[in-house]
Design an enzyme around this catalytic site. Structure first.
Site, short mmCIF file in Angstrom:
data_model
loop_
_atom_site.label_atom_id
_atom_site.label_comp_id
_atom_site.label_asym_id
_atom_site.label_seq_id
_atom_site.Cartn_x
_atom_site.Cartn_y
_atom_site.Cartn_z
N PRO A 38 -28.19 26.87 -46.47
CA PRO A 38 -29.27 27.41 -45.64
C PRO A 38 -29.92 26.30 -44.79
O PRO A 38 -30.40 26.56 -43.69
CB PRO A 38 -30.26 27.96 -46.67
CG PRO A 38 -29.42 28.26 -47.87
CD PRO A 38 -28.33 27.23 -47.88
N ALA A 62 -16.72 27.21 -49.17
CA ALA A 62 -18.18 27.20 -49.09
C ALA A 62 -18.70 25.78 -48.88
O ALA A 62 -18.71 24.97 -49.81
CB ALA A 62 -18.78 27.81 -50.36
N LEU A 70 -15.63 44.40 -14.97
CA LEU A 70 -15.40 45.81 -15.29
C LEU A 70 -16.63 46.69 -15.07
O LEU A 70 -16.54 47.91 -15.13
CB LEU A 70 -14.91 45.96 -16.74
CG LEU A 70 -13.39 45.98 -16.92
CD1 LEU A 70 -12.73 44.73 -16.38
CD2 LEU A 70 -13.04 46.16 -18.38
N GLY A 71 -17.77 46.06 -14.85
CA GLY A 71 -18.99 46.85 -14.63
C GLY A 71 -19.33 47.70 -15.85
O GLY A 71 -19.15 47.23 -16.98
N ILE A 122 -20.96 32.37 -45.72
CA ILE A 122 -19.63 32.09 -46.27
C ILE A 122 -18.69 33.28 -46.04
O ILE A 122 -18.92 34.37 -46.57
CB ILE A 122 -19.73 31.72 -47.78
CG1 ILE A 122 -20.70 30.54 -47.95
CG2 ILE A 122 -18.35 31.41 -48.35
CD1 ILE A 122 -20.41 29.31 -47.08
N GLN A 163 -13.69 38.40 -6.50
CA GLN A 163 -13.17 38.93 -7.77
C GLN A 163 -11.77 38.36 -8.05
O GLN A 163 -11.44 38.03 -9.19
CB GLN A 163 -13.12 40.46 -7.74
CG GLN A 163 -14.49 41.11 -7.81
CD GLN A 163 -14.42 42.61 -7.59
OE1 GLN A 163 -13.68 43.09 -6.71
NE2 GLN A 163 -15.18 43.35 -8.37
N GLU A 182 -16.39 26.13 -37.95
CA GLU A 182 -15.47 24.98 -37.94
C GLU A 182 -15.96 23.86 -37.04
O GLU A 182 -15.18 23.10 -36.47
CB GLU A 182 -14.07 25.45 -37.49
CG GLU A 182 -13.02 25.52 -38.54
CD GLU A 182 -13.40 26.37 -39.74
OE1 GLU A 182 -14.29 27.24 -39.64
OE2 GLU A 182 -12.83 26.14 -40.80
N GLY A 183 -17.28 23.80 -36.88
CA GLY A 183 -17.89 22.77 -36.03
C GLY A 183 -18.33 23.38 -34.72
O GLY A 183 -17.54 23.97 -33.98
C1 LIG Z 1 -19.85 34.50 -39.15
C2 LIG Z 1 -19.90 33.12 -39.74
C3 LIG Z 1 -18.96 32.74 -40.70
C4 LIG Z 1 -19.02 31.48 -41.27
N1 LIG Z 1 -18.12 31.13 -42.26
C5 LIG Z 1 -18.30 29.97 -42.95
C6 LIG Z 1 -17.51 29.67 -44.11
O1 LIG Z 1 -16.61 30.42 -44.49
N2 LIG Z 1 -17.77 28.53 -44.79
C7 LIG Z 1 -18.75 27.66 -44.40
O2 LIG Z 1 -18.95 26.66 -45.07
N3 LIG Z 1 -19.51 27.91 -43.30
C8 LIG Z 1 -19.31 29.04 -42.58
N4 LIG Z 1 -20.08 29.32 -41.48
C9 LIG Z 1 -21.12 28.39 -41.09
C10 LIG Z 1 -20.78 27.61 -39.84
O3 LIG Z 1 -19.76 26.70 -40.11
C11 LIG Z 1 -22.10 26.94 -39.40
O4 LIG Z 1 -22.90 27.97 -38.86
C12 LIG Z 1 -21.88 25.84 -38.41
O5 LIG Z 1 -21.25 24.75 -39.01
C13 LIG Z 1 -23.20 25.36 -37.79
O6 LIG Z 1 -24.13 25.13 -38.77
P1 LIG Z 1 -25.60 25.76 -38.68
O7 LIG Z 1 -25.43 27.19 -38.26
O8 LIG Z 1 -26.27 25.52 -39.97
O9 LIG Z 1 -26.28 25.03 -37.51
P2 LIG Z 1 -26.95 23.57 -37.56
O10 LIG Z 1 -26.03 22.61 -38.18
O11 LIG Z 1 -28.31 23.72 -38.13
O12 LIG Z 1 -27.05 23.27 -36.01
C14 LIG Z 1 -27.97 23.96 -35.16
C15 LIG Z 1 -27.71 23.53 -33.73
O13 LIG Z 1 -27.90 22.12 -33.61
C16 LIG Z 1 -26.73 21.51 -33.08
N5 LIG Z 1 -26.54 20.21 -33.73
C17 LIG Z 1 -26.51 19.96 -35.06
N6 LIG Z 1 -26.31 18.64 -35.28
C18 LIG Z 1 -26.18 18.05 -34.07
C19 LIG Z 1 -25.96 16.71 -33.64
N7 LIG Z 1 -25.81 15.70 -34.50
N8 LIG Z 1 -25.90 16.48 -32.30
C20 LIG Z 1 -26.04 17.47 -31.38
N9 LIG Z 1 -26.26 18.77 -31.74
C21 LIG Z 1 -26.33 19.06 -33.07
C22 LIG Z 1 -25.60 22.44 -33.40
O14 LIG Z 1 -24.53 22.30 -32.51
C23 LIG Z 1 -26.27 23.78 -33.28
O15 LIG Z 1 -26.30 24.18 -31.92
C24 LIG Z 1 -20.01 30.57 -40.85
C25 LIG Z 1 -20.94 30.93 -39.86
C26 LIG Z 1 -20.89 32.18 -39.32
C27 LIG Z 1 -21.93 32.56 -38.29
#
Ligand SMILES: Cc1cc2nc3c(=O)[nH]c(=O)nc-3n(C[C@H](O)[C@H](O)[C@H](O)COP(=O)(O)OP(=O)(O)OC[C@H]3O[C@@H](n4cnc5c(N)ncnc54)[C@H](O)[C@@H]3O)c2cc1C
Length: 369
Positions: free
Chosen positions: A118, A114, A323-324, A147, A266, A346-347
């Site tokens: 938000p 985690a 595949l249409g 998470i 294609q 993961e970024g």
């Molecule tokens: C299905 C799912 C499972 C997940 N599982 C986990 C988990 O197990 N544990 C956990 O900790 N998190 C988890 N996450 C969270 C995930 O790691 C985050 O959604 C992700 O890191 C992006 O953070 P954010 O959604 O808050 O977007 P933000 O950080 O708010 O970013 C919003 C947008 O702004 C861009 N942005 C942000 N900063 C910059 C910058 N400096 N320069 C340029 N662009 C930027 C981002 O690329 C993105 O497009 C999960 C998310 C999903 C959807």
């Protein structure tokens, strides 16, 4: 130089492919996707058949690829109970390994990580959930968002702020092992995700959750470093998920089309998808070979994760186009939805590009010195 996989890795790949053909069927994938339900039966079967083998990272990499090739939601669900064990392997003490990590390895406990809140996930140093110490206990308050395993995990490795940052924002963060049954801990399962609906995703709310001091992982204040080290490893496995999805899309293109009657445009599209899948795989295996030999190259890892994710999106999109109407339902439609998360967790792709650029900058500065 030899690009062939060693025999034991080929055997792990064959075993995973065979497992996927028996359990990760289209029917099961549709069932869990529609219900947005975590497939405990797949988790148990994967354990019974010893599909998940963390003692050999190459076996893990090709297994993840094969499972996601069959179905991303089910494939990720089979390996995700172990999400975060590397944090304990690398930074946990013997007691924590015995009490937490080994239960996960034996399939008796599910783990989560985690970090995201938000307020955002990319700016890890900006997290606000905090812990204060009273006596020999820590008390955590705040919230975490998106998470994985949040509502099914037995415990999570949680990054929290334990002291105010000094001149560096990433200082003062620590990792704790938090039992999800603790008083003041609430997990709200999230519904209506775009993809990977078989995986469990939750919002976590912590209200003065009591954590014993022995649940602090490693040293207080070093949490940012531990989590970044973990991401360097988990990014390789996300790249493997993405390659699996892209390969799965290509398989379905080749299986569903009458290849002899494709138009030239294609044919070019199919060739381009196949080329990108191979390029993503080679880049990922190169990054993995450095990482698995304890010499990680974060620039390459981010290239592998970022590029493979984009290839997964590209391949699934092209599968729909080629595949249409058949691409708008069933496996291909689900693969298309599942692929997008690869570019987020993961970024995000932007974060991977920042890592690549900053690494290049450091290399240029080093040469100039
Ligand atoms: C299905 C799912 C499972 C997940 N599982 C986990 C988990 O197990 N544990 C956990 O900790 N998190 C988890 N996450 C969270 C995930 O790691 C985050 O959604 C992700 O890191 C992006 O953070 P954010 O959604 O808050 O977007 P933000 O950080 O708010 O970013 C919003 C947008 O702004 C861009 N942005 C942000 N900063 C910059 C910058 N400096 N320069 C340029 N662009 C930027 C981002 O690329 C993105 O497009 C999960 C998310 C999903 C959807």
């Amino acid at each position: 130089m030899n690009f062939d996989l060693p025999d034991d890795v080929k055997e792990a790949q064959r075993k995973a492919r065979d497992f996927a053909s028996r359990y990760l069927t289209s029917e099961k994938a549709a069932y869990y996707d529609e219900r947005e339900e975590y497939p405990h039966e797949i988790r148990k079967k994967a354990l019974e058949e010893k599909i998940v083998d963390f003692s050999n990272p190459w076996h893990m990499l090709v297994t993840i690829e094969e499972l996601c090739r069959a179905d991303p939601g089910l494939g990720i669900s089979a390996t995700t109970p172990f999400f975060g064990v590397e944090i304990l392997m690398l930074f946990g003490n013997e007691q924590q390994k015995a009490r937490y990590m080994e239960r996960v390895m034996r399939g008796e406990a599910i783990m989560g990580v985690a970090v995201t809140e938000p307020g955002g996930g990319s700016d890890v140093a900006g997290i606000k959930t905090s812990a204060v110490k009273r006596g020999n206990k820590w008390y955590i308050s705040g919230s975490k968002m998106f998470i994985t395993n949040g509502a099914i995990a037995d415990f999570v490795a949680m990054l929290v702020r334990t002291s105010r940052p000094d001149e560096k924002r990433h200082h003062g963060l620590s990792v704790f092992l938090v039992d999800t049954k603790s008083k003041g801990f609430t997990a709200n399962k999230l519904h209506g995700k775009l993809g990977v609906r078989a995986t469990n995703t939750a919002e976590l709310i912590l209200n003065e959750v009591e954590v014993p001091e022995e649940n602090l992982v490693g040293e207080e204040g070093r949490g940012f470093y531990y989590i970044m080290t973990f991401f360097d490893i988990s990014r390789i496995y996300v790249a493997a998920q993405a390659i699996g999805i892209a390969q799965g899309a290509l398989d379905r293109i080749l299986r569903s089309l009458d290849l002899k009657s494709l138009s030239e445009s294609q044919q070019f599209t199919v060739a381009e998808v196949a080329t990108r899948v191979e390029a993503a795989r080679m880049l990922t295996y190169q990054a993995a070979s450095y990482l698995f030999n304890f010499n990680p190259v974060p620039k390459l890892t981010s290239m592998a994760k970022g590029y493979s994710s984009e290839v997964a999106t590209f391949a699934t999109q092209k599968a729909i186009e080629l595949l249409g109407p058949a691409g708008l339902t069933g496996d291909v439609e689900r693969f298309y939805r599942d692929a997008k998360i690869m570019e987020i967790w993961e970024g995000t792709s932007e974060v991977e590009k920042l890592i690549i650029y900053r690494s290049m900058l450091r290399e240029v500065e080093k040469v100039a010195q």
